[in-house]
Design a protein around this motif. Structure first.
Motif, PDB file in Angstrom:
ATOM      1  N   PHE A 162      32.859  94.577  63.721  1.00  0.00           N
ATOM      2  CA  PHE A 162      33.917  94.288  62.744  1.00  0.00           C
ATOM      3  C   PHE A 162      35.311  94.328  63.384  1.00  0.00           C
ATOM      4  N   ARG A 163      35.346  94.405  64.708  1.00  0.00           N
ATOM      5  CA  ARG A 163      36.600  94.334  65.492  1.00  0.00           C
ATOM      6  C   ARG A 163      37.647  95.350  65.046  1.00  0.00           C
ATOM      7  N   ILE A 164      37.168  96.584  64.886  1.00  0.00           N
ATOM      8  CA  ILE A 164      38.095  97.686  64.624  1.00  0.00           C
ATOM      9  C   ILE A 164      38.576  98.233  65.965  1.00  0.00           C
ATOM     10  N   GLY A 165      37.652  98.274  66.925  1.00  0.00           N
ATOM     11  CA  GLY A 165      38.021  98.757  68.251  1.00  0.00           C
ATOM     12  C   GLY A 165      36.958  98.422  69.274  1.00  0.00           C
ATOM     13  N   SER A 166      37.175  98.908  70.484  1.00  0.00           N
ATOM     14  CA  SER A 166      36.309  98.521  71.600  1.00  0.00           C
ATOM     15  C   SER A 166      35.043  99.367  71.696  1.00  0.00           C
ATOM     16  N   GLU A 167      35.121 100.644  71.301  1.00  0.00           N
ATOM     17  CA  GLU A 167      33.904 101.463  71.334  1.00  0.00           C
ATOM     18  C   GLU A 167      34.021 102.620  70.351  1.00  0.00           C
ATOM     19  N   ASN A 320      44.377  92.272  62.074  1.00  0.00           N
ATOM     20  CA  ASN A 320      43.201  92.333  61.203  1.00  0.00           C
ATOM     21  C   ASN A 320      41.900  92.112  61.955  1.00  0.00           C
ATOM     22  N   GLY A 321      40.879  92.844  61.554  1.00  0.00           N
ATOM     23  CA  GLY A 321      39.528  92.647  62.048  1.00  0.00           C
ATOM     24  C   GLY A 321      38.710  91.885  61.020  1.00  0.00           C
ATOM     25  N   HIS A 322      37.401  92.109  61.067  1.00  0.00           N
ATOM     26  CA  HIS A 322      36.476  91.366  60.211  1.00  0.00           C
ATOM     27  C   HIS A 322      36.634  91.727  58.736  1.00  0.00           C
TER      28      HIS A 322
END
Lengths: 348, 348
Positions: A162-167, A320-322
């Protein structure tokens, strides 16, 4: 003297009513709140005790139980809020993404009014459904009605997909967010509580219920769809051009099967496609967005369709993410959608 | 002349506002519609591919998949509608029964406004929850988070256990209803679509979430509970007398564990217990109602509590089964509950 009494009484009456009115105007004048179930069918189960044992149908007391009997399967739950007076031409449907249910359009994880309230206040009747086997639609027993097992999405997967962060499990066991993310990070667990397991082979069931839902409506609708929901929304716009008068796709990822669907059928239907930020940070999203251009929007433009494609950063909306419809700037994006609807004559 | 203008203007103003007001009054003046998730915790799954294989975790492409990761489990979904102006002293919570979810209090299967709308119109803020693992609360994966399998209730079982009739597969394969039933028979399948599978060993999880829900509220509440929900409502009334200011139990069947719960703690809390018709037609219901008298209402009366026990036929309301809050005379029963609340000073 008599005149004075009348003046005073009239003014008091007028003023007191004036005093009451704005308190109504600030909220919502609602005609009806309710729900219904649509679609689905009856199915009969008849198995031996031996088969039940093999399927490990053991109750909490340790005994084999018989699941024999008749069940409803494939139905879909739809909740609605109808206004006393609408400003939109058509009801607004909200179709959620995979691994979530309709609650995702209600209050945001950080406790702000979600898109349901935003679009109610903007004058739309709002219908929110839970797709088949999610949330209040109920699921059917596996593996003797549904043949496969459900899957749940872990927080690790939500965080990156959901493209909040990398890990999620970063240095010191802490999640690593993208700088400038609009996701309300301290409420990530609140968001994760919205997660529901999903079956991965139920698309045909889900789509059948969406078509029945559109057919059950007495008027055409406008559809906002997110992620997995976009697949069904684009197909429905083609299969039911008389029932779908506008489509807003939030981060679609499934290409349209152009061998099965004649895209020219939706060329009168205004289409808005929105993607958030950070797509290259999760390269599959670049590929998925490309596949939507290739199979949906480019052919539709070629056919003379009315297509608006928006990468949010390109209009100055960044971070913004997903899950853009529930992130911190959700009202800004909702207003963008609302303005597009006004421009496309979907308001009265 | 100047006076006359003022009078005319004032009266026009007052009258026009009077004219606008009833259109709001006929519907609902709503302050906010929303939802939240409460309770639950994070759980981590870490298993080998071998174990995943043994658990038959096969995806739709036939491959073993890894469920490893972090999940939320045990959370509860709560939906609310808040009025601009309430007539009730406290919010009204609706707790559903087993194998159903909160949707059961919304529109009835035959399409009439359900108890949610009735009590909103009567001036209550209404909160409707889905208990843990039901509906929008989502369920956790079995058997590696939840350890047992869910069970679904067949239509055959609903028909008899809910006292709609004597048999579902009667002569000529047709269901046999009790003469005079209030159940909207031609909408039985619509009702069956509300069914959700349930785990039979999650009572402690569900109860923990109900307590967190009550604790999260900033004011005390009144609780309407049905069937399985009654168990949690009676326990919560004892554990949280400061948070539960009135209890309405619709067809409870689980006796109170009097060794664990001190009933005197709820003796200031007005309690209404309602049973429908046809109890002797399904003899276990006579026994279950007796166990509620023995463990809950008789001891509470002895302790000086405020108990109203109503067998509906004894007050002239006939033909109801277990799902009395959604049967054809649901408004009559709702009005009975509303009158009881007024008598018990639960309204402003």
């Amino acid at each position: 003297m008599k005149n004075l009494v009348v003046i005073v009484l009239s003014v008091v009456l007028g003023t007191s009513l004036l005093f009451i009115r704005p308190s109504y105007a600030a909220g919502l004048a609602v005609k009806e709140i309710g729900s219904f179930y649509v679609g689905g069918e009856s199915v009969n189960i008849d198995m031996s005790e031996e088969e039940a044992k093999k399927l490990n149908l053991i109750d909490s007391t340790g005994k084999v139980y018989s699941p024999n009997g008749t069940y409803e399967t494939g139905q879909m739950y739809v909740n609605y809020v109808l206004l006393k007076k609408t400003k939109a031409k058509y009801p607004l449907m909200m179709w959620h993404g995979g691994g979530l249910c309709g609650s995702t359009y209600e209050t945001t994880p950080d406790g702000r009014p979600g898109w349901q309230m935003f679009f109610l206040k903007a004058g739309h009747d709002v219908y929110i459904s839970d797709s088949v086997e999610r949330g209040r639609s109920g699921f059917s027993m596996s593996p003797y009605i549904f043949k496969t097992q459900p899957q749940a999405r872990s927080k690790e997967e939500m965080w990156t997909l959901f493209r909040i962060g990398s890990e999620y499990n970063g240095p010191a066991g802490k999640p690593v967010a993208f700088p400038g993310t609009q996701f309300p990070l301290e409420y990530f667990d609140q968001f994760a509580k919205q997660g529901v397991p999903r079956w991965t082979d139920t698309d045909p069931l889900i789509y059948a219920a969406y078509l029945k839902y559109l057919d059950r409506m007495t008027t055409p609708s406008v559809v906002i769809a997110h992620s997995q929901g976009c697949k069904f929304a684009m197909q429905a716009a083609i299969d039911r051009p008389d029932k779908v008068k506008g489509v807003i796709l939030l981060e679609p990822y499934t290409p349209l099967d152009i061998k099965k669907f004649d895209i020219t059928r939706m060329k009168e239907t205004p289409l808005l496609v929105i993607y958030g930020d950070f797509l290259p940070n999760y390269p599959a999203w670049v590929k998925w967005a490309r596949s939507i251009k290739d199979t949906l929007t480019d052919p539709l433009i070629k056919a003379g369709g009315d297509v608006t494609w928006v990468d949010l950063p390109s209009v100055g909306i960044k971070g913004n993410g997903h899950e853009l419809y529930l992130e911190k700037n959700s009202d800004v994006i909702a207003q963008f959608v609302q303005d597009w609807m006004t421009e496309h004559k979907l308001m009265k």
